[in-house]
Design a protein around this motif. Sequence first.
Motif, PDB file in Angstrom:
ATOM      1  N   MET A   1      27.448-150.158  20.572  1.00 47.75           N
ATOM      2  CA  MET A   1      26.853-149.057  21.280  1.00 47.75           C
ATOM      3  C   MET A   1      25.889-149.554  22.363  1.00 47.75           C
ATOM      4  O   MET A   1      25.789-148.936  23.418  1.00 47.75           O
ATOM      5  N   THR A  29      24.556-140.559  27.887  1.00 47.73           N
ATOM      6  CA  THR A  29      25.107-141.663  27.098  1.00 47.73           C
ATOM      7  C   THR A  29      24.278-141.895  25.843  1.00 47.73           C
ATOM      8  O   THR A  29      24.819-142.122  24.759  1.00 47.73           O
ATOM      9  N   LEU A  32      25.126-139.239  23.331  1.00 50.90           N
ATOM     10  CA  LEU A  32      26.413-139.511  22.696  1.00 50.90           C
ATOM     11  C   LEU A  32      26.321-140.647  21.679  1.00 50.90           C
ATOM     12  O   LEU A  32      26.962-140.596  20.628  1.00 50.90           O
ATOM     13  N   ILE A  33      25.518-141.657  21.991  1.00 46.79           N
ATOM     14  CA  ILE A  33      25.330-142.756  21.048  1.00 46.79           C
ATOM     15  C   ILE A  33      24.689-142.234  19.765  1.00 46.79           C
ATOM     16  O   ILE A  33      25.116-142.577  18.657  1.00 46.79           O
ATOM     17  N   HIS A  34      23.676-141.385  19.916  1.00 46.39           N
ATOM     18  CA  HIS A  34      23.037-140.815  18.732  1.00 46.39           C
ATOM     19  C   HIS A  34      24.011-139.945  17.939  1.00 46.39           C
ATOM     20  O   HIS A  34      24.078-140.040  16.711  1.00 46.39           O
ATOM     21  N   LEU A  35      24.753-139.099  18.620  1.00 56.37           N
ATOM     22  CA  LEU A  35      25.686-138.217  17.929  1.00 56.37           C
ATOM     23  C   LEU A  35      26.803-138.983  17.230  1.00 56.37           C
ATOM     24  O   LEU A  35      27.304-138.558  16.193  1.00 56.37           O
ATOM     25  N   PHE A  36      27.202-140.081  17.796  1.00 51.75           N
ATOM     26  CA  PHE A  36      28.300-140.870  17.233  1.00 51.75           C
ATOM     27  C   PHE A  36      27.827-141.841  16.153  1.00 51.75           C
ATOM     28  O   PHE A  36      28.408-141.912  15.077  1.00 51.75           O
ATOM     29  N   ALA A  37      26.764-142.597  16.419  1.00 53.83           N
ATOM     30  CA  ALA A  37      26.387-143.706  15.544  1.00 53.83           C
ATOM     31  C   ALA A  37      25.545-143.285  14.337  1.00 53.83           C
ATOM     32  O   ALA A  37      25.704-143.848  13.258  1.00 53.83           O
ATOM     33  N   ILE A  40      27.537-142.034  11.256  1.00 52.41           N
ATOM     34  CA  ILE A  40      28.409-143.055  10.678  1.00 52.41           C
ATOM     35  C   ILE A  40      27.614-144.171  10.007  1.00 52.41           C
ATOM     36  O   ILE A  40      27.906-144.567   8.885  1.00 52.41           O
TER      37      ILE A  40
END
Length: 93
Positions: A1, A29, A32-37, A40
Amino acid sequence: MTAVFLFVILATTSKVGNGTMAGLAIGFTLVLIHLFAIPITGTSVNPARSFGPAVLAGGQALSQLWLFFAAPILGAIIGAILWKVTYTEAKEA
């Protein structure tokens, strides 16, 4: 990320990027990194933010702390290399 984040920063703030939209691109960006990582891996984007809770929790959290410092450094190196490989500056005549 971190590699993606650094690549976006370099791309938007370079001579070929659109400086007026840099803040929006970088901020989007990061969202999106927060929402994705986070869902998970439960990661924090800031290694210093991971340090305090790991010290207080101790045990396994403390033993995994090295990864929160090593991974962003490695990601930044990868992002910088990818930027250098893909970025071509116009030659002056």
